[in-house]
Write a protein that holds these residues in place. Structure first.
Motif, PDB file in Angstrom:
ATOM      1  N   ASP A  30      71.747  34.895  43.201  1.00 15.21           N
ATOM      2  CA  ASP A  30      71.890  36.170  43.893  1.00 15.21           C
ATOM      3  C   ASP A  30      71.116  37.283  43.193  1.00 15.21           C
ATOM      4  O   ASP A  30      70.796  38.298  43.814  1.00 15.21           O
ATOM      5  CB  ASP A  30      73.365  36.585  43.954  1.00 15.21           C
ATOM      6  N   TYR A  31      70.824  37.110  41.934  1.00 17.50           N
ATOM      7  CA  TYR A  31      70.212  38.177  41.150  1.00 17.50           C
ATOM      8  C   TYR A  31      68.747  37.935  40.857  1.00 17.50           C
ATOM      9  O   TYR A  31      68.173  38.534  39.944  1.00 17.50           O
ATOM     10  CB  TYR A  31      70.982  38.366  39.842  1.00 17.50           C
ATOM     11  N   SER A  52      64.117  38.267  48.632  1.00 14.28           N
ATOM     12  CA  SER A  52      64.347  39.197  47.537  1.00 14.28           C
ATOM     13  C   SER A  52      65.832  39.287  47.192  1.00 14.28           C
ATOM     14  O   SER A  52      66.677  38.694  47.875  1.00 14.28           O
ATOM     15  CB  SER A  52      63.823  40.586  47.914  1.00 14.28           C
ATOM     16  N   ILE A  53      66.131  40.047  46.165  1.00 12.61           N
ATOM     17  CA  ILE A  53      67.514  40.265  45.753  1.00 12.61           C
ATOM     18  C   ILE A  53      68.307  40.932  46.876  1.00 12.61           C
ATOM     19  O   ILE A  53      69.505  40.686  47.054  1.00 12.61           O
ATOM     20  CB  ILE A  53      67.554  41.103  44.468  1.00 12.61           C
ATOM     21  N   SER A  54      67.632  41.754  47.682  1.00 15.53           N
ATOM     22  CA  SER A  54      68.295  42.423  48.807  1.00 15.53           C
ATOM     23  C   SER A  54      68.135  41.649  50.112  1.00 15.53           C
ATOM     24  O   SER A  54      68.376  42.188  51.190  1.00 15.53           O
ATOM     25  CB  SER A  54      67.730  43.836  48.965  1.00 15.53           C
ATOM     26  N   ASP A  55      67.702  40.390  50.002  1.00  9.25           N
ATOM     27  CA  ASP A  55      67.565  39.477  51.144  1.00  9.25           C
ATOM     28  C   ASP A  55      66.440  39.846  52.107  1.00  9.25           C
ATOM     29  O   ASP A  55      66.434  39.394  53.259  1.00  9.25           O
ATOM     30  CB  ASP A  55      68.886  39.327  51.904  1.00  9.25           C
ATOM     31  N   GLU A  56      65.501  40.634  51.653  1.00 12.37           N
ATOM     32  CA  GLU A  56      64.294  40.846  52.447  1.00 12.37           C
ATOM     33  C   GLU A  56      63.388  39.633  52.272  1.00 12.37           C
ATOM     34  O   GLU A  56      63.304  39.062  51.181  1.00 12.37           O
ATOM     35  CB  GLU A  56      63.579  42.118  52.005  1.00 12.37           C
ATOM     36  N   TYR A 102      61.365  41.035  41.745  1.00 10.22           N
ATOM     37  CA  TYR A 102      60.940  41.232  43.128  1.00 10.22           C
ATOM     38  C   TYR A 102      60.040  40.077  43.559  1.00 10.22           C
ATOM     39  O   TYR A 102      59.462  39.373  42.719  1.00 10.22           O
ATOM     40  CB  TYR A 102      60.189  42.567  43.285  1.00 10.22           C
TER      41      TYR A 102
END
Length: 125
Positions: A30-31, A52-56, A102
């Motif tokens: 997740d990180y 990405s970490i933010s699920d992009e 990233y």
């Protein structure tokens, strides 16, 4: 050091689907950004996409945009690659890899640090 293990590969017919898994130990996925690559015989390793970490999602391959998707399951510490509408040219060893902070703008393998051992996907015509 992150340890990654891919699974889910196999032999599938033209037009079929597979879901590949990338499981991690010693580090929560997740990180970290996670990408999928593939390498066909005699060809260079090719970036497919990255989450990405933010699920992009960053796509590195135009052919993947309409057919492949990536997702996470934090509870299982696993990232998945869903392969749909498979073609013989998708035959390759598929690898997952992690990056730092990233998803790189381009899928250069040297921008990723930890790698799994790969899982073979073979698509018959």
């Amino acid at each position: 050091q992150v340890q990654l293990v891919e699974s889910g590969g196999g032999l599938v017919q033209y037009g079929g689907s597979l879901r590949l898994s990338c499981a991690a130990s010693r580090f929560p996925l997740d990180y970290t950004p996670v990408a999928w690559f593939r390498q066909a015989p005699g060809k260079e390793r090719e970036g497919i996409l990255c989450i990405s970490i933010s699920d992009e999602i960053t796509y590195y391959s135009d052919s993947a945009k309409d057919r492949f998707t990536i997702s996470r399951d934090g509870a299982k510490n696993t990232v998945y690659l869903q392969l749909n509408s498979l073609k013989p040219e998708d035959t390759a060893v598929y690898y997952c890899a992690t990056a730092y902070l990233y998803c790189p703008g381009f899928g250069e393998p040297d921008k990723f640090d930890a790698w799994g051992q790969g899982t073979q996907v073979t698509v018959s015509s």
